[in-house]
Motif scaffolding. Structure first.
Motif, PDB file in Angstrom:
ATOM      1  N   GLY A 238      16.941  85.954 -23.063  1.00  0.00           N
ATOM      2  CA  GLY A 238      17.061  86.049 -24.316  1.00  0.00           C
ATOM      3  C   GLY A 238      16.248  85.750 -25.432  1.00  0.00           C
ATOM      4  N   THR A 239      15.097  85.592 -24.635  1.00  0.00           N
ATOM      5  CA  THR A 239      13.768  85.973 -24.861  1.00  0.00           C
ATOM      6  C   THR A 239      12.639  87.107 -25.112  1.00  0.00           C
ATOM      7  OG1 THR A 239      12.483  84.704 -23.307  1.00  0.00           O
ATOM      8  CG2 THR A 239      13.433  83.319 -24.561  1.00  0.00           C
ATOM      9  N   GLU A 240      12.272  87.304 -25.845  1.00  0.00           N
ATOM     10  CA  GLU A 240      11.324  88.685 -25.400  1.00  0.00           C
ATOM     11  C   GLU A 240      10.043  88.550 -24.902  1.00  0.00           C
ATOM     12  OE1 GLU A 240      11.988  91.554 -26.628  1.00  0.00           O
ATOM     13  OE2 GLU A 240      13.747  91.444 -27.105  1.00  0.00           O
ATOM     14  N   ARG A 241       8.976  87.606 -24.761  1.00  0.00           N
ATOM     15  CA  ARG A 241       8.223  87.254 -23.512  1.00  0.00           C
ATOM     16  C   ARG A 241       8.181  86.920 -22.644  1.00  0.00           C
ATOM     17  NH1 ARG A 241       5.099  82.086 -26.697  1.00  0.00           N
ATOM     18  NH2 ARG A 241       6.845  80.285 -25.076  1.00  0.00           N
ATOM     19  N   VAL A 242       7.288  86.727 -21.990  1.00  0.00           N
ATOM     20  CA  VAL A 242       6.915  87.115 -21.102  1.00  0.00           C
ATOM     21  C   VAL A 242       5.830  85.434 -20.493  1.00  0.00           C
ATOM     22  CG1 VAL A 242       5.300  88.434 -19.487  1.00  0.00           C
ATOM     23  CG2 VAL A 242       6.916  87.426 -18.300  1.00  0.00           C
ATOM     24  N   THR A 243       6.540  84.657 -19.134  1.00  0.00           N
ATOM     25  CA  THR A 243       5.007  83.897 -18.904  1.00  0.00           C
ATOM     26  C   THR A 243       4.349  84.476 -17.476  1.00  0.00           C
ATOM     27  OG1 THR A 243       5.974  81.732 -20.257  1.00  0.00           O
ATOM     28  CG2 THR A 243       4.562  81.403 -18.340  1.00  0.00           C
ATOM     29  N   LYS A 244       3.183  84.495 -17.427  1.00  0.00           N
ATOM     30  CA  LYS A 244       2.640  85.243 -15.959  1.00  0.00           C
ATOM     31  C   LYS A 244       1.646  84.148 -15.616  1.00  0.00           C
ATOM     32  CE  LYS A 244       1.197  88.620 -18.305  1.00  0.00           C
ATOM     33  NZ  LYS A 244       0.184  89.613 -18.935  1.00  0.00           N
ATOM     34  N   LEU A 245       1.486  83.288 -14.450  1.00  0.00           N
ATOM     35  CA  LEU A 245       0.484  82.381 -14.041  1.00  0.00           C
ATOM     36  C   LEU A 245      -0.415  83.078 -13.035  1.00  0.00           C
ATOM     37  CD1 LEU A 245       0.138  79.920 -14.232  1.00  0.00           C
ATOM     38  CD2 LEU A 245       1.827  78.978 -11.827  1.00  0.00           C
ATOM     39  N   THR A 246      -1.302  83.167 -13.124  1.00  0.00           N
ATOM     40  CA  THR A 246      -2.330  84.303 -12.116  1.00  0.00           C
ATOM     41  C   THR A 246      -3.024  83.491 -11.369  1.00  0.00           C
ATOM     42  OG1 THR A 246      -3.871  84.563 -13.883  1.00  0.00           O
ATOM     43  CG2 THR A 246      -2.826  86.076 -13.695  1.00  0.00           C
ATOM     44  N   VAL A 247      -3.330  84.078 -10.245  1.00  0.00           N
ATOM     45  CA  VAL A 247      -3.903  83.222  -9.219  1.00  0.00           C
ATOM     46  C   VAL A 247      -5.710  83.798  -9.250  1.00  0.00           C
ATOM     47  CG1 VAL A 247      -4.392  82.642  -6.330  1.00  0.00           C
ATOM     48  CG2 VAL A 247      -2.348  82.589  -7.922  1.00  0.00           C
ATOM     49  N   ARG A 248      -6.326  83.246  -9.215  1.00  0.00           N
ATOM     50  CA  ARG A 248      -7.983  83.698  -8.907  1.00  0.00           C
ATOM     51  C   ARG A 248      -8.585  83.390  -8.071  1.00  0.00           C
ATOM     52  NH1 ARG A 248     -10.052  80.982 -12.801  1.00  0.00           N
ATOM     53  NH2 ARG A 248     -11.959  80.114 -11.223  1.00  0.00           N
ATOM     54  N   ALA A 249      -9.014  82.076  -8.110  1.00  0.00           N
ATOM     55  CA  ALA A 249      -9.483  82.247  -6.254  1.00  0.00           C
ATOM     56  C   ALA A 249      -8.441  80.786  -5.735  1.00  0.00           C
ATOM     57  CB  ALA A 249     -10.384  81.103  -7.153  1.00  0.00           C
ATOM     58  N   ILE A 250      -8.539  80.940  -4.471  1.00  0.00           N
ATOM     59  CA  ILE A 250      -7.921  79.645  -3.840  1.00  0.00           C
ATOM     60  C   ILE A 250      -8.486  78.891  -2.663  1.00  0.00           C
ATOM     61  CG2 ILE A 250      -5.942  79.462  -1.881  1.00  0.00           C
ATOM     62  CD1 ILE A 250      -4.501  81.649  -2.840  1.00  0.00           C
ATOM     63  N   ARG A 251      -9.325  78.263  -1.959  1.00  0.00           N
ATOM     64  CA  ARG A 251      -9.958  77.412  -1.285  1.00  0.00           C
ATOM     65  C   ARG A 251      -9.064  76.349  -0.216  1.00  0.00           C
ATOM     66  NH1 ARG A 251     -12.975  77.651  -5.615  1.00  0.00           N
ATOM     67  NH2 ARG A 251     -12.078  75.600  -6.305  1.00  0.00           N
ATOM     68  N   SER A 252      -9.448  76.495   0.890  1.00  0.00           N
ATOM     69  CA  SER A 252      -9.121  75.131   2.055  1.00  0.00           C
ATOM     70  C   SER A 252     -10.048  75.288   2.600  1.00  0.00           C
ATOM     71  CB  SER A 252      -7.463  75.183   2.705  1.00  0.00           C
ATOM     72  OG  SER A 252      -7.550  76.051   3.648  1.00  0.00           O
ATOM     73  N   GLU A 253      -9.325  74.168   3.673  1.00  0.00           N
ATOM     74  CA  GLU A 253     -10.664  74.143   4.758  1.00  0.00           C
ATOM     75  C   GLU A 253     -10.780  75.491   5.640  1.00  0.00           C
ATOM     76  OE1 GLU A 253      -9.397  70.827   6.930  1.00  0.00           O
ATOM     77  OE2 GLU A 253     -10.497  69.175   5.684  1.00  0.00           O
ATOM     78  N   SER A 254      -9.292  76.202   6.440  1.00  0.00           N
ATOM     79  CA  SER A 254      -8.700  77.010   6.736  1.00  0.00           C
ATOM     80  C   SER A 254      -8.749  78.410   6.144  1.00  0.00           C
ATOM     81  CB  SER A 254      -7.630  77.071   7.355  1.00  0.00           C
ATOM     82  OG  SER A 254      -6.396  77.221   6.746  1.00  0.00           O
ATOM     83  N   PHE A 255      -8.785  78.828   4.608  1.00  0.00           N
ATOM     84  CA  PHE A 255      -8.545  80.185   3.418  1.00  0.00           C
ATOM     85  C   PHE A 255      -9.783  79.972   2.511  1.00  0.00           C
ATOM     86  CE2 PHE A 255      -5.966  82.556   1.722  1.00  0.00           C
ATOM     87  CZ  PHE A 255      -6.381  83.953   1.701  1.00  0.00           C
ATOM     88  N   SER A 256      -9.808  80.674   2.238  1.00  0.00           N
ATOM     89  CA  SER A 256     -10.379  81.297   1.284  1.00  0.00           C
ATOM     90  C   SER A 256     -10.615  82.581   0.566  1.00  0.00           C
ATOM     91  CB  SER A 256     -12.243  80.797   1.055  1.00  0.00           C
ATOM     92  OG  SER A 256     -12.787  80.922  -0.067  1.00  0.00           O
ATOM     93  N   ALA A 257      -9.922  83.061  -0.323  1.00  0.00           N
ATOM     94  CA  ALA A 257      -9.837  84.571  -1.582  1.00  0.00           C
ATOM     95  C   ALA A 257     -10.108  84.587  -2.528  1.00  0.00           C
ATOM     96  CB  ALA A 257      -7.958  84.551  -0.927  1.00  0.00           C
ATOM     97  N   GLY A 258     -10.953  85.563  -3.104  1.00  0.00           N
ATOM     98  CA  GLY A 258     -11.174  85.301  -4.420  1.00  0.00           C
ATOM     99  C   GLY A 258     -10.686  86.721  -4.611  1.00  0.00           C
ATOM    100  N   GLU A 259     -10.385  86.777  -6.251  1.00  0.00           N
ATOM    101  CA  GLU A 259      -9.517  88.388  -6.247  1.00  0.00           C
ATOM    102  C   GLU A 259     -10.096  88.921  -5.924  1.00  0.00           C
ATOM    103  OE1 GLU A 259      -9.857  87.962 -11.401  1.00  0.00           O
ATOM    104  OE2 GLU A 259     -12.180  87.182 -10.859  1.00  0.00           O
ATOM    105  N   GLY A 260      -9.151  89.706  -5.677  1.00  0.00           N
ATOM    106  CA  GLY A 260      -8.236  90.991  -4.771  1.00  0.00           C
ATOM    107  C   GLY A 260      -7.774  91.858  -5.014  1.00  0.00           C
TER     108      GLY A 260
END
Length: 263
Positions: A238-260
């Protein structure tokens, strides 16, 4: 039922290996509660840090607000917890708001901390996050622990015209009912990928069974042989807008990802 369902981006942090997207039915023969347990098992159990942006935009894509965030998930201890910092603008050092989510006596507990240090305990999970249409219920996957859950059969799916595919994946469709009343929320509908057991989409339903909010993965990237969600979207009906949650970077002991790149 020790691990709480924490913030939305835990789904991104599962960083599913590409090989896990298999064709066979991983949900075959499982009861609905077992399917939810399987979906919980896809979530990571290590300390993870995520950074990105919470964006609200009009239907035609014009940005209204953009709030950087930093999220830490710490599932390594006996009682898993998460903290989220929301900033007013890129480059800010002091957060506009902090949130802490823990589990106390078998139930999720949300505390908000304002910029001046004021703490608000016991915040309703169905409260909005900042100016967005995202709610803390969207960010918290507590329904993965709800004991009252059923699987929709073919007749009901057809009668209600409920799709069984999301992101081109065949899914099991479940409905979970909250163990205690939640204002404006009667049930949550979940799409679980048959091939991997991953949760792909959710919908919140009101007392009349109408969809009030949708949450889904909009964009995927491939990093180090893994699928990493790059953008989640939440749409309040019923609304005319959207909410976006973007992921730029992830870090952990076993995995790391930047913008790809996208996949």
């Amino acid at each position: 039922m020790r691990l709480p369902s924490l913030f939305l981006l835990a789904a991104a942090l599962a960083a599913v290996p590409c090989g896990a997207l298999r064709a066979e039915d991983a949900t075959e023969g499982l009861a609905p509660r077992q399917i939810l347990a399987q979906a919980r098992a896809m979530f990571p159990r290590e300390r993870i840090e995520v950074a990105g942006a919470l964006v609200t935009a009009k239907a035609r894509g014009l940005t209204e607000t953009e709030r950087p965030y930093e999220l830490t998930l710490d599932w390594a201890g006996g009682e898993p917890k998460a903290t989220c910092a929301l900033f007013r603008a890129p480059g800010d050092k002091e957060p506009l708001l902090r949130a802490e989510l823990t589990r106390a006596d078998g139930a999720p507990r949300l505390t908000l901390i304002d910029a001046d240090g004021t703490r608000t305990e016991g915040v309703r999970l169905n409260s909005p996050v900042g100016e967005s249409d995202l709610t803390w219920m969207d960010l918290a996957f507590d329904y993965l622990w709800w004991p009252d859950v059923r699987r929709l059969d073919e007749a009901e799916l057809e009668a209600k015209r409920i799709p069984t595919r999301q992101n081109s994946r065949a899914c099991v469709v479940l409905e979970a009912t909250p163990p205690a009343p939640v204002q404006g929320l009667a049930a949550v509908r979940l799409w679980v990928d048959k091939g991997s057991g991953n949760l792909l989409q959710t919908e919140q339903l009101d007392a009349e069974g109408r969809t009030t909010r949708q949450m889904y993965v909009q964009r995927l990237g491939r990093e180090e042989g893994r699928w990493v969600p790059r953008e989640f979207r939440v749409r309040r009906m019923g609304t005319e807008r959207v909410t976006k949650l973007t992921v730029r970077a992830i870090r952990s002991e076993s995995f790391s990802a930047g913008e790809g790149g996208d996949a």
